[in-house]
Scaffold this active site. Sequence first.
Site: not given
Ligand code: 4NP
Length: 163
Positions: A11, A13-15, A125
């Site tokens: 939560n 980057c993408r969402s 991701d």
């Molecule tokens: P999101 O990306 O799922 O698009 O917010 C990520 C943010 C953090 C992590 C992995 C994906 N992480 O491993 O901390």
Amino acid sequence: MVSVLFVCLGNICRSPTAEGVFRQLCENQGVISGLRIDSAGTAGWHEGKTPDGRAVAAARQHGIDLTSLRARQISPSDFYSFDYILAMDGDNLSELQQCRPPDSTADIRLFLSYAIQCEQTDVPDPYYGGDEGFEQVLELTRNASACLLMHLIARGQVAAVEP
Ligand code: 4NP
């Protein structure tokens, strides 16, 4: 009032990008008052944090400000209070299907299942990659957001505004 929750892993980057893109579209189309829009992560690692700086920068290029958003983990009540829960990738979808209460009322599916002329099923991701990954997230979420809004209008869940 129709409610939409965008879900990814962290939560940050993408969402949040999808939330910002879809909100801007609905504001520009004059339909925002009929919608509740939010985002969450399947994981709670970044709870309370602002979106990743690279996501903020990519969204800003499109006139979207993500800085007021704060990460949170999806909670059981979300499965009853949102009409649509839209996953960014297949892993997020599997996670949602595993943790959804059996009597959940939400329509849970991949966000890109709404995207027209899009061969991808997942919003990749971008966390461990470069800036181009964040630009791709913007492109995919803009396309899918436009298609999602058309879907909601076609179903009568959002009132179309006269031009
Ligand atoms: P999101 O990306 O799922 O698009 O917010 C990520 C943010 C953090 C992590 C992995 C994906 N992480 O491993 O901390």
